[in-house]
Design a protein around this motif. Structure first.
Motif, PDB file in Angstrom:
ATOM      1  N   TYR A   4       0.800  -1.215   0.000  1.00  0.00           N
ATOM      2  CA  TYR A   4       0.000   0.000   0.000  1.00  0.00           C
ATOM      3  C   TYR A   4       0.836   1.269   0.000  1.00  0.00           C
ATOM      4  CZ  TYR A   4      -4.367  -2.468   0.639  1.00  0.00           C
ATOM      5  OH  TYR A   4      -5.461  -3.263   0.457  1.00  0.00           O
ATOM      6  N   GLU A   6       4.455   3.072  -1.140  1.00  0.00           N
ATOM      7  CA  GLU A   6       5.678   2.934  -1.926  1.00  0.00           C
ATOM      8  C   GLU A   6       6.842   3.482  -1.105  1.00  0.00           C
ATOM      9  OE1 GLU A   6       5.035   4.590  -5.878  1.00  0.00           O
ATOM     10  OE2 GLU A   6       2.938   4.055  -5.678  1.00  0.00           O
ATOM     11  N   ALA A   9       9.913   5.288  -2.936  1.00  0.00           N
ATOM     12  CA  ALA A   9       9.639   6.659  -3.354  1.00  0.00           C
ATOM     13  C   ALA A   9       9.571   7.570  -2.130  1.00  0.00           C
ATOM     14  CB  ALA A   9       8.327   6.715  -4.133  1.00  0.00           C
ATOM     15  N   ILE A  13      11.779  10.841  -1.300  1.00  0.00           N
ATOM     16  CA  ILE A  13      11.169  12.162  -1.091  1.00  0.00           C
ATOM     17  C   ILE A  13      11.670  12.758   0.226  1.00  0.00           C
ATOM     18  CG2 ILE A  13       9.000  13.378  -0.647  1.00  0.00           C
ATOM     19  CD1 ILE A  13       7.628  11.231  -2.431  1.00  0.00           C
ATOM     20  N   LEU A  14      11.723  11.904   1.250  1.00  0.00           N
ATOM     21  CA  LEU A  14      12.140  12.394   2.568  1.00  0.00           C
ATOM     22  C   LEU A  14      13.618  12.819   2.548  1.00  0.00           C
ATOM     23  CD1 LEU A  14      10.958  12.854   5.307  1.00  0.00           C
ATOM     24  CD2 LEU A  14      11.640  10.560   5.972  1.00  0.00           C
ATOM     25  N   GLY A  17      13.981  15.746   0.203  1.00  0.00           N
ATOM     26  CA  GLY A  17      13.220  16.838   0.810  1.00  0.00           C
ATOM     27  C   GLY A  17      14.038  17.507   1.900  1.00  0.00           C
ATOM     28  N   LEU A  18      14.712  16.691   2.711  1.00  0.00           N
ATOM     29  CA  LEU A  18      15.537  17.266   3.784  1.00  0.00           C
ATOM     30  C   LEU A  18      16.744  18.005   3.207  1.00  0.00           C
ATOM     31  CD1 LEU A  18      15.391  14.442   6.469  1.00  0.00           C
ATOM     32  CD2 LEU A  18      14.556  16.772   6.717  1.00  0.00           C
ATOM     33  N   ALA A  22      15.097  21.564   3.467  1.00  0.00           N
ATOM     34  CA  ALA A  22      15.612  22.123   4.718  1.00  0.00           C
ATOM     35  C   ALA A  22      17.000  22.723   4.506  1.00  0.00           C
ATOM     36  CB  ALA A  22      15.665  21.042   5.799  1.00  0.00           C
ATOM     37  N   GLY A  77       8.419  17.868 -16.174  1.00  0.00           N
ATOM     38  CA  GLY A  77       8.737  16.896 -15.136  1.00  0.00           C
ATOM     39  C   GLY A  77       7.641  16.821 -14.102  1.00  0.00           C
ATOM     40  N   HIS A  78       6.847  17.892 -14.034  1.00  0.00           N
ATOM     41  CA  HIS A  78       5.826  17.944 -12.990  1.00  0.00           C
ATOM     42  C   HIS A  78       4.529  17.332 -13.467  1.00  0.00           C
ATOM     43  CE1 HIS A  78       4.515  19.059  -9.172  1.00  0.00           C
ATOM     44  NE2 HIS A  78       3.682  19.984  -9.540  1.00  0.00           N
TER      45      HIS A  78
ATOM     46  N   ILE B 134      -7.007   3.268  -1.564  1.00  0.00           N
ATOM     47  CA  ILE B 134      -6.272   3.299  -0.288  1.00  0.00           C
ATOM     48  C   ILE B 134      -4.833   3.754  -0.505  1.00  0.00           C
ATOM     49  CG2 ILE B 134      -5.361   1.853   1.578  1.00  0.00           C
ATOM     50  CD1 ILE B 134      -7.913   0.127   1.266  1.00  0.00           C
ATOM     51  N   SER B 135      -4.166   3.150  -1.514  1.00  0.00           N
ATOM     52  CA  SER B 135      -2.727   3.415  -1.643  1.00  0.00           C
ATOM     53  C   SER B 135      -2.426   4.754  -2.318  1.00  0.00           C
ATOM     54  CB  SER B 135      -2.052   2.280  -2.410  1.00  0.00           C
ATOM     55  OG  SER B 135      -2.558   2.216  -3.727  1.00  0.00           O
ATOM     56  N   LEU B 139      -3.954   6.825   2.150  1.00  0.00           N
ATOM     57  CA  LEU B 139      -2.693   6.785   2.899  1.00  0.00           C
ATOM     58  C   LEU B 139      -1.800   8.017   2.646  1.00  0.00           C
ATOM     59  CD1 LEU B 139      -1.758   2.993   2.870  1.00  0.00           C
ATOM     60  CD2 LEU B 139      -2.477   4.401   4.806  1.00  0.00           C
ATOM     61  N   ILE B 143       0.342  10.502   5.106  1.00  0.00           N
ATOM     62  CA  ILE B 143       1.804  10.547   5.011  1.00  0.00           C
ATOM     63  C   ILE B 143       2.303  11.948   4.691  1.00  0.00           C
ATOM     64  CG2 ILE B 143       3.743   9.757   3.587  1.00  0.00           C
ATOM     65  CD1 ILE B 143       2.190   7.072   3.313  1.00  0.00           C
ATOM     66  N   VAL B 147       5.622  14.007   6.405  1.00  0.00           N
ATOM     67  CA  VAL B 147       6.859  14.330   5.681  1.00  0.00           C
ATOM     68  C   VAL B 147       7.116  15.834   5.720  1.00  0.00           C
ATOM     69  CG1 VAL B 147       7.954  14.341   3.400  1.00  0.00           C
ATOM     70  CG2 VAL B 147       6.677  12.338   4.144  1.00  0.00           C
ATOM     71  N   LEU B 150       8.170  17.205   9.096  1.00  0.00           N
ATOM     72  CA  LEU B 150       9.565  16.854   9.373  1.00  0.00           C
ATOM     73  C   LEU B 150      10.536  17.790   8.643  1.00  0.00           C
ATOM     74  CD1 LEU B 150      10.732  14.502  11.060  1.00  0.00           C
ATOM     75  CD2 LEU B 150      11.210  13.332   8.917  1.00  0.00           C
ATOM     76  N   VAL B 151      10.330  17.932   7.332  1.00  0.00           N
ATOM     77  CA  VAL B 151      11.235  18.760   6.530  1.00  0.00           C
ATOM     78  C   VAL B 151      11.196  20.221   7.000  1.00  0.00           C
ATOM     79  CG1 VAL B 151      11.671  19.681   4.215  1.00  0.00           C
ATOM     80  CG2 VAL B 151      11.117  17.262   4.507  1.00  0.00           C
ATOM     81  N   VAL B 267       8.971  19.388  -1.373  1.00  0.00           N
ATOM     82  CA  VAL B 267       8.260  18.110  -1.203  1.00  0.00           C
ATOM     83  C   VAL B 267       7.271  17.882  -2.349  1.00  0.00           C
ATOM     84  CG1 VAL B 267       6.689  16.799   0.277  1.00  0.00           C
ATOM     85  CG2 VAL B 267       8.568  18.079   1.296  1.00  0.00           C
ATOM     86  N   ILE B 268       6.579  18.948  -2.782  1.00  0.00           N
ATOM     87  CA  ILE B 268       5.608  18.791  -3.874  1.00  0.00           C
ATOM     88  C   ILE B 268       6.320  18.366  -5.158  1.00  0.00           C
ATOM     89  CG2 ILE B 268       4.042  20.057  -5.411  1.00  0.00           C
ATOM     90  CD1 ILE B 268       3.430  21.841  -2.872  1.00  0.00           C
ATOM     91  N   LEU B 270       9.358  17.066  -5.527  1.00  0.00           N
ATOM     92  CA  LEU B 270      10.012  15.763  -5.393  1.00  0.00           C
ATOM     93  C   LEU B 270       8.997  14.633  -5.444  1.00  0.00           C
ATOM     94  CD1 LEU B 270      12.589  16.657  -2.625  1.00  0.00           C
ATOM     95  CD2 LEU B 270      13.138  15.831  -4.914  1.00  0.00           C
ATOM     96  N   SER B 271       7.825  14.841  -4.832  1.00  0.00           N
ATOM     97  CA  SER B 271       6.853  13.752  -4.805  1.00  0.00           C
ATOM     98  C   SER B 271       6.375  13.435  -6.216  1.00  0.00           C
ATOM     99  CB  SER B 271       5.674  14.090  -3.888  1.00  0.00           C
ATOM    100  OG  SER B 271       4.818  15.023  -4.498  1.00  0.00           O
ATOM    101  N   SER B 272       6.192  14.460  -7.065  1.00  0.00           N
ATOM    102  CA  SER B 272       5.769  14.115  -8.418  1.00  0.00           C
ATOM    103  C   SER B 272       6.940  13.558  -9.221  1.00  0.00           C
ATOM    104  CB  SER B 272       5.115  15.303  -9.120  1.00  0.00           C
ATOM    105  OG  SER B 272       6.002  16.366  -9.222  1.00  0.00           O
ATOM    106  N   TYR B 276       5.106   9.624  -6.659  1.00  0.00           N
ATOM    107  CA  TYR B 276       4.255   9.317  -5.521  1.00  0.00           C
ATOM    108  C   TYR B 276       3.546  10.606  -5.123  1.00  0.00           C
ATOM    109  CZ  TYR B 276       2.875   7.140  -1.108  1.00  0.00           C
ATOM    110  OH  TYR B 276       2.159   6.607  -0.060  1.00  0.00           O
ATOM    111  N   LEU B 278       1.723  13.632  -3.779  1.00  0.00           N
ATOM    112  CA  LEU B 278       1.162  14.082  -2.510  1.00  0.00           C
ATOM    113  C   LEU B 278       0.385  15.363  -2.785  1.00  0.00           C
ATOM    114  CD1 LEU B 278       4.286  13.566  -0.211  1.00  0.00           C
ATOM    115  CD2 LEU B 278       2.356  12.022  -0.542  1.00  0.00           C
TER     116      LEU B 278
END
Lengths: 78, 408
Positions: A4, A6, A9, A13-14, A17-18, A22, A77-78, B134-135, B139, B143, B147, B150-151, B267-268, B270-272, B276, B278
């Motif tokens: 459920y 990924e 990925a 991202i984390l 992202g950091l 950050a 890319g987006h 769900i996935s 979820l 999530i 994320v 945290l960032v 984050v936006i 990177l997620s695309s 994944y 968000l």
């Protein structure tokens, strides 16, 4: 659960992202500190050339990253 | 000459898709601009004008439009124009309702919810791909804020540590620029991402009605009208949502605003990039919360955040119920007339919500008023929840709670 979410990925991202999300504000803050922090200005209120160059470098990298992100969006890319 | 089947239904679907696009811009202005407005890096009107312009540019910037809707979440074979119309209706009404309550919530989740509801009404439970729902939707809604918190909290902590002995004036002056730059990036990404969704819906409708061939690109008038509808919505500014994001969660200063928006943009995008997706809203809200978590001495109003999280969890079912009802209504009346009845009902419901909003209007003039001065937040919230009366949460300009109604 592993199907459920990924996790690969998400981990990427984390991590990135950091580094970017950050790290870039931190770099910008270092630029601000170099330009306007304690001892940045001499008695006449001037900022030394060295400090100007260093802070300009920090702001420049931040600005370039924003431009790079715009290019990334434009490239589809987006 | 191509023969267009059901031209009336097509016209109604296109109009509704543009209306959704409008509410999308309207509802999501705050994601990019709430922090800049709250920290006074930009005047409220400047901020929405900048955001609207960038949304407009963003819509033209990249055209990788896919003629799919809720792909991998519902069975694409059961998505008819009637389903799309009902789904859009659910999305629009949920957007307007959450705006009335001043709650940021994801426009794309609202649309998906509306479509899922309409598919359930049209084809039953087999039409929905539950694993995908769900996935890909439920979820990630949990999530994304984690994320982003945290960032943004790490970013804010680093920034405030590095600049703690810089004069506040200098900090505000310089970080203002960082804030405007990062917020602009969020606006641009939003314009590209979300305007394309509406373009995709309209393209899908045109193909389904036989107005354009199956392999058609997006006609220019579709790009232009989607870009304009979203920019107009953004410019009018969902001030109620902006107020909640900018003033309701955390008391923000420029350094936090800059860290929050950079975190959101990163984050936006990177997620695309990593495939994944968000939601912009969930990420932006999480980033603002994170900028409060990372700031020493700042307090986060978790009670307000809690209401948002709740709204995110019920977005899909709530928009789904509206979508299902809209589909039922359309099917009951039937045909082109049915779609007109759904459209009329949508207009009536939207007008009613707008009318309700006039009673305690939020605009550019009062968007930055203190949130709940000299009052314990939780007690007001609890009172308003118990009495089912949002008005109790209203504050006057001077910061005194107004007494409304004769009961107390």
């Amino acid at each position: 659960m592993s199907t459920y979410v990924e996790w690969d990925a998400l981990g990427n991202i984390l991590l990135w992202g950091l580094i970017v999300g950050a790290g870039l504000p931190a770099l910008f803050a270092i630029g601000v500190r170099i330009a306007e922090g304690p001892g940045a200005r001499d008695e006449d209120g001037r900022i030394s050339t060295g400090r100007k160059v260093l802070s300009g470098l920090c702001f420049g990298i931040a600005a370039l990253t924003v431009l790079g992100a715009v290019a990334y969006i434009a490239a589809g890319g987006h | 000459m191509v023969r267009v089947t059901e031209p009336l239904l097509l016209a109604v679907v296109v109009a509704t898709a543009l209306a959704f696009d409008f509410t999308n811009g309207f509802h999501d202005t705050g994601n990019a601009m709430a922090t800049s407005i709250a920290t006074r890096a930009l005047k409220p009107k400047q901020a929405v004008l900048l955001s609207a312009s960038l949304n407009l540019v963003g819509a033209f910037l990249s055209l990788t439009v896919a003629a799919t809707i809720a792909k991998g979440i519902v069975d694409s074979n059961v998505v008819t124009l009637g389903v799309v119309l009902a789904g859009l209706t659910g999305g629009i009404l949920w957007n307007l309702l959450t705006w009335l309550l001043g709650l940021p919530s994801s426009s794309s989740h609202a649309l998906i919810g509306g479509v899922v509801g309409a598919v359930l009404a049209a084809a039953g439970t087999s039409g929905v791909l539950w694993d995908g729902l769900i996935s890909k939707v439920l979820l990630p809604a949990l999530i994304a804020p984690v994320v982003a918190i945290l960032v943004a909290s790490v970013g804010t902590r680093l920034v405030t540590r590095f600049t703690k002995d810089v004069k506040q004036d200098d900090n505000d002056r310089l970080f203002r620029w960082g804030q405007i730059g990062s917020a602009s990036l969020v606006s641009l990404a939003h314009g590209t991402n979300d305007a394309q969704k509406s373009m995709g819906i309209i393209l899908l409708a045109l193909i389904a009605a036989g107005a354009v061939p199956e392999d058609s690109g997006v006609p220019f008038w579709v790009i232009l009208s989607c870009a304009l509808a979203m920019a107009l919505g953004t410019y009018l500014g969902g001030w109620r949502v902006i107020r909640t994001l900018g003033k309701g969660l955390v008391e923000l200063e420029s350094r936090q605003g800059m860290a929050a928006e950079t975190s959101s943009a990163a984050v936006i995008l990177l997620s695309s990039h990593f495939g994944y997706s968000l939601s912009t809203t969930h990420v932006a809200t999480g980033s603002i919360l994170g900028s409060g978590v990372g700031m020493k001495g700042a307090s986060v109003r978790w009670s307000v955040a809690g209401r948002m999280f709740l709204a995110w969890l019920i977005t899909v079912p709530a928009a789904g119920i509206v979508g299902a009802l809209a589909y039922g209504l359309g099917a009951l009346v039937g045909g082109g007339v049915g779609s007109f009845v759904v459209f009329a009902a949508l207009i009536a419901a939207s007008a009613a919500i707008w009318y309700a909003s006039r009673k305690d209007a939020v605009g550019h003039h009062n968007v930055n008023d203190d949130w709940k001065p000299k009052q314990d937040n939780e007690s007001i919230l609890a009172e308003s929840v118990v009495d089912h009366d949002m008005k109790l949460m209203r504050v006057s300009k001077k910061g005194k709670r107004r007494k409304l109604g004769g009961k107390r």
